[in-house]
Enzyme design. Sequence first.
Site, PDB file in Angstrom:
ATOM      1  N   HIS A  15     130.238  31.817  44.197  1.00 22.40           N
ATOM      2  CA  HIS A  15     130.955  30.540  44.231  1.00 22.40           C
ATOM      3  C   HIS A  15     132.118  30.635  45.213  1.00 22.40           C
ATOM      4  O   HIS A  15     133.008  31.461  45.050  1.00 22.40           O
ATOM      5  CB  HIS A  15     131.464  30.170  42.838  1.00 22.40           C
ATOM      6  CG  HIS A  15     130.402  29.551  41.974  1.00 22.40           C
ATOM      7  ND1 HIS A  15     130.675  28.854  40.828  1.00 22.40           N
ATOM      8  CD2 HIS A  15     129.054  29.514  42.130  1.00 22.40           C
ATOM      9  CE1 HIS A  15     129.531  28.419  40.298  1.00 22.40           C
ATOM     10  NE2 HIS A  15     128.542  28.824  41.069  1.00 22.40           N
ATOM     11  N   TYR A  62     137.471  22.827  35.912  1.00 21.78           N
ATOM     12  CA  TYR A  62     138.526  22.954  34.894  1.00 21.78           C
ATOM     13  C   TYR A  62     139.205  21.593  34.808  1.00 21.78           C
ATOM     14  O   TYR A  62     139.758  21.115  35.806  1.00 21.78           O
ATOM     15  CB  TYR A  62     139.575  23.978  35.317  1.00 21.78           C
ATOM     16  CG  TYR A  62     139.123  25.424  35.276  1.00 21.78           C
ATOM     17  CD1 TYR A  62     139.408  26.239  34.193  1.00 21.78           C
ATOM     18  CD2 TYR A  62     138.422  25.990  36.341  1.00 21.78           C
ATOM     19  CE1 TYR A  62     139.017  27.580  34.157  1.00 21.78           C
ATOM     20  CE2 TYR A  62     138.019  27.329  36.319  1.00 21.78           C
ATOM     21  CZ  TYR A  62     138.320  28.107  35.221  1.00 21.78           C
ATOM     22  OH  TYR A  62     137.925  29.427  35.194  1.00 21.78           O
ATOM     23  N   PRO A  89     141.588  32.878  28.052  1.00 23.50           N
ATOM     24  CA  PRO A  89     140.448  32.904  28.972  1.00 23.50           C
ATOM     25  C   PRO A  89     140.560  31.961  30.175  1.00 23.50           C
ATOM     26  O   PRO A  89     139.730  32.020  31.080  1.00 23.50           O
ATOM     27  CB  PRO A  89     139.266  32.492  28.084  1.00 23.50           C
ATOM     28  CG  PRO A  89     139.870  31.754  26.949  1.00 23.50           C
ATOM     29  CD  PRO A  89     141.222  32.334  26.735  1.00 23.50           C
ATOM     30  N   LYS A 136     140.269  36.214  33.437  1.00 25.16           N
ATOM     31  CA  LYS A 136     140.798  37.514  33.869  1.00 25.16           C
ATOM     32  C   LYS A 136     140.472  38.689  32.943  1.00 25.16           C
ATOM     33  O   LYS A 136     140.596  39.846  33.346  1.00 25.16           O
ATOM     34  CB  LYS A 136     142.329  37.437  34.014  1.00 25.16           C
ATOM     35  CG  LYS A 136     142.800  36.526  35.138  1.00 25.16           C
ATOM     36  CD  LYS A 136     142.445  37.117  36.477  1.00 25.16           C
ATOM     37  CE  LYS A 136     142.639  36.169  37.627  1.00 25.16           C
ATOM     38  NZ  LYS A 136     141.550  36.150  38.586  1.00 25.16           N
ATOM     39  N   TYR A 174     142.919  33.444  41.611  1.00 28.52           N
ATOM     40  CA  TYR A 174     141.639  33.256  40.917  1.00 28.52           C
ATOM     41  C   TYR A 174     140.583  34.244  41.433  1.00 28.52           C
ATOM     42  O   TYR A 174     139.836  34.838  40.640  1.00 28.52           O
ATOM     43  CB  TYR A 174     141.149  31.802  41.069  1.00 28.52           C
ATOM     44  CG  TYR A 174     140.045  31.458  40.098  1.00 28.52           C
ATOM     45  CD1 TYR A 174     140.323  30.894  38.860  1.00 28.52           C
ATOM     46  CD2 TYR A 174     138.707  31.741  40.403  1.00 28.52           C
ATOM     47  CE1 TYR A 174     139.315  30.605  37.949  1.00 28.52           C
ATOM     48  CE2 TYR A 174     137.695  31.462  39.507  1.00 28.52           C
ATOM     49  CZ  TYR A 174     138.004  30.887  38.281  1.00 28.52           C
ATOM     50  OH  TYR A 174     136.998  30.616  37.390  1.00 28.52           O
TER      51      TYR A 174
HETATM   52  P1  FAD Z   1     135.300  44.929  24.492  1.00 22.63           P
HETATM   53  O1  FAD Z   1     134.318  44.186  25.290  1.00 22.63           O
HETATM   54  O2  FAD Z   1     135.831  44.287  23.269  1.00 22.63           O
HETATM   55  O3  FAD Z   1     134.675  46.331  24.127  1.00 22.63           O
HETATM   56  C1  FAD Z   1     135.274  47.188  23.191  1.00 22.63           C
HETATM   57  C2  FAD Z   1     134.194  47.975  22.485  1.00 22.63           C
HETATM   58  O4  FAD Z   1     134.783  48.888  21.580  1.00 22.63           O
HETATM   59  C3  FAD Z   1     133.283  47.078  21.667  1.00 22.63           C
HETATM   60  O5  FAD Z   1     131.937  47.281  22.031  1.00 22.63           O
HETATM   61  C4  FAD Z   1     133.562  47.482  20.227  1.00 22.63           C
HETATM   62  O6  FAD Z   1     132.410  47.373  19.402  1.00 22.63           O
HETATM   63  C5  FAD Z   1     134.017  48.910  20.403  1.00 22.63           C
HETATM   64  N1  FAD Z   1     134.873  49.386  19.311  1.00 22.63           N
HETATM   65  C6  FAD Z   1     135.807  48.706  18.610  1.00 22.63           C
HETATM   66  N2  FAD Z   1     136.389  49.492  17.683  1.00 22.63           N
HETATM   67  C7  FAD Z   1     135.802  50.703  17.800  1.00 22.63           C
HETATM   68  C8  FAD Z   1     135.958  51.935  17.106  1.00 22.63           C
HETATM   69  N3  FAD Z   1     136.862  52.063  16.111  1.00 22.63           N
HETATM   70  N4  FAD Z   1     135.178  52.967  17.479  1.00 22.63           N
HETATM   71  C9  FAD Z   1     134.297  52.857  18.490  1.00 22.63           C
HETATM   72  N5  FAD Z   1     134.093  51.710  19.168  1.00 22.63           N
HETATM   73  C10 FAD Z   1     134.839  50.651  18.841  1.00 22.63           C
HETATM   74  N6  FAD Z   1     137.097  36.987  29.260  1.00 22.63           N
HETATM   75  C11 FAD Z   1     136.951  36.221  30.328  1.00 22.63           C
HETATM   76  O7  FAD Z   1     137.353  36.659  31.437  1.00 22.63           O
HETATM   77  N7  FAD Z   1     136.375  34.971  30.196  1.00 22.63           N
HETATM   78  C12 FAD Z   1     135.898  34.529  28.995  1.00 22.63           C
HETATM   79  O8  FAD Z   1     135.359  33.440  28.886  1.00 22.63           O
HETATM   80  C13 FAD Z   1     136.024  35.302  27.862  1.00 22.63           C
HETATM   81  N8  FAD Z   1     135.579  34.879  26.655  1.00 22.63           N
HETATM   82  C14 FAD Z   1     135.740  35.677  25.561  1.00 22.63           C
HETATM   83  C15 FAD Z   1     135.297  35.259  24.309  1.00 22.63           C
HETATM   84  C16 FAD Z   1     135.456  36.061  23.168  1.00 22.63           C
HETATM   85  C17 FAD Z   1     134.986  35.591  21.819  1.00 22.63           C
HETATM   86  C18 FAD Z   1     136.077  37.325  23.313  1.00 22.63           C
HETATM   87  C19 FAD Z   1     136.272  38.214  22.093  1.00 22.63           C
HETATM   88  C20 FAD Z   1     136.512  37.746  24.573  1.00 22.63           C
HETATM   89  C21 FAD Z   1     136.350  36.934  25.696  1.00 22.63           C
HETATM   90  N9  FAD Z   1     136.780  37.324  26.978  1.00 22.63           N
HETATM   91  C22 FAD Z   1     136.644  36.546  28.051  1.00 22.63           C
HETATM   92  C23 FAD Z   1     137.425  38.577  27.202  1.00 22.63           C
HETATM   93  C24 FAD Z   1     136.457  39.612  27.765  1.00 22.63           C
HETATM   94  O9  FAD Z   1     135.213  39.469  27.149  1.00 22.63           O
HETATM   95  C25 FAD Z   1     137.103  40.934  27.499  1.00 22.63           C
HETATM   96  O10 FAD Z   1     138.313  40.983  28.240  1.00 22.63           O
HETATM   97  C26 FAD Z   1     136.232  42.135  27.839  1.00 22.63           C
HETATM   98  O11 FAD Z   1     135.146  42.207  26.972  1.00 22.63           O
HETATM   99  C27 FAD Z   1     137.066  43.409  27.739  1.00 22.63           C
HETATM  100  O12 FAD Z   1     136.242  44.522  27.748  1.00 22.63           O
HETATM  101  P2  FAD Z   1     136.623  45.797  26.908  1.00 22.63           P
HETATM  102  O13 FAD Z   1     135.546  46.778  27.179  1.00 22.63           O
HETATM  103  O14 FAD Z   1     138.032  46.163  27.147  1.00 22.63           O
HETATM  104  O15 FAD Z   1     136.580  45.325  25.387  1.00 22.63           O
HETATM  105  C1  DHB Z   2     133.804  31.171  31.822  1.00 20.55           C
HETATM  106  C2  DHB Z   2     134.787  31.555  30.954  1.00 20.55           C
HETATM  107  C3  DHB Z   2     136.098  31.430  31.336  1.00 20.55           C
HETATM  108  O1  DHB Z   2     137.080  31.816  30.503  1.00 20.55           O
HETATM  109  C4  DHB Z   2     136.451  30.899  32.560  1.00 20.55           C
HETATM  110  O2  DHB Z   2     137.763  30.774  32.878  1.00 20.55           O
HETATM  111  C5  DHB Z   2     135.459  30.525  33.416  1.00 20.55           C
HETATM  112  C6  DHB Z   2     134.126  30.668  33.051  1.00 20.55           C
HETATM  113  C7  DHB Z   2     132.386  31.323  31.409  1.00 20.55           C
HETATM  114  O3  DHB Z   2     132.141  31.721  30.264  1.00 20.55           O
HETATM  115  O4  DHB Z   2     131.509  31.042  32.224  1.00 20.55           O
END
Ligand code: FAD
Ligand code: DHB
Length: 395
Positions: A77, A205, A297, A301, A390
Amino acid sequence: MSEIAKKTQVVIVGGGPAGSLLALLLHLQGVESVVIELRSRDHVLGRVRAGVIEYGSGATLREAGLAGRMDREGFVHDGVNLAFNDQLLHIDFKRLTGKHVIIYGQTQLQRDLYDAIDTAGITLVDEAEGVDLHDVDGGSPRVTFVHDGIEREISCDYIAGCDGVHSATRDHIPDSVRQRFERLYPFVWVGLLSETPPVRDELIYANHPDGFALCSMRNENLSRYYVQGSAEDTTDDWPDDRFWETLKARLPRAVSDRLVTGPSVEKLVTPLRSWVSEPLRHGRLFLAGDAAHIVPPTGAKGLNLAISDVVYLADALAGFYATGHETGLEEYSDRALSRVWKAVRFSWWMTSTMHRFPGMSNDFDRRLQKTELEYLFSSENGQRSMAENYVGLPL
Ligand code: FAD
Ligand code: DHB
């Protein structure tokens, strides 16, 4: 899965994007690790989350040999749209920054990471319970857990806490050294996935007097939409009909006329908040990704910060094993936090500019919001600043 080693260089707690990518980046630099994940692979792959990959994150994944499917199936994009007052403003990333973003779901990226981990022969222990850390600030750190009913212990040089928002590893940083910074927003996002063609070829947005809306996508026949809901809402409050009506009402007429609706295949409610835990290092423990910080979100980021944190951490760990010097490890927390706070600022700005805050009618804050958007609509410099943030600040 191969036999679980009793000793390794780095134990990574959490096999989400941060933990999986860290394991791969370390492997590429000759550093051995074991990943310990609480959930099953199917569970991790079933979580529908982020969708926007920054330009620099894309380059990181490519350099790590992880971008084959992303480059084939993801959408490049070159811009994004802001909707306000029934008008659309196209922010042209390509013209303003020379960069782009890639629309590629976190679920797909997670699958690519797991595939690469298996190919590299890295041990990822899933469904590991009761993970605990020992001697984090001493000379012989260890991680214990239960897997398949058997108690296990792995000793290591360093531990990476990549265990997400409910991090248990974070609790090993004593309160006396830990600082926490937080901003809660008084609303939620309701997200819906539907097997319908996206309403437009780039994201929208929307700031509407009734609340925020976002149009995104996963592929030609899979759309991702979000609308702002009230703080106490659950998915039960948002049957499909209400969701589609709300979304339509918040989009410019020219867009909503083209919206194709259909049954939801997934729905979630997610709170909006900013939260940073400092420092990111204590003794032999390093935090990365959501374990250390959460952003609302709106700026897309969260996933991208998880990627930049582990790029810095992998460099620091590999630097230590190559030279025997801890300089990179000592600098990790400040280096990562400097980038994190810039994303916190941008996410706060996007959230403040695009949402309706309770109590906001014709008051000062709404006027400021209107002025902010009018400025953006009229100023190329304003648009360039938005575009620069962005697509992602340099790593
Ligand atoms: P996570 O993806 O949470 O991974 C952490 C892992 O650790 C998980 O698999 C978990 O099962 C594991 N874990 C937890 N506790 C333990 C333990 N005690 N022992 C071993 N393993 C453990 N970001 C965006 O940029 N745009 C979005 O639209 C967006 N939507 C989101 C919607 C939701 C519902 C959520 C929860 C998050 C969203 N995010 C979004 C944020 C983005 O998904 C996260 O920033 C990203 O997943 C971060 O990655 P991570 O590996 O740090 O954490
Ligand atoms: C999506 C999620 C976001 O938080 C965003 O800012 C843009 C796109 C998505 O899920 O596609």
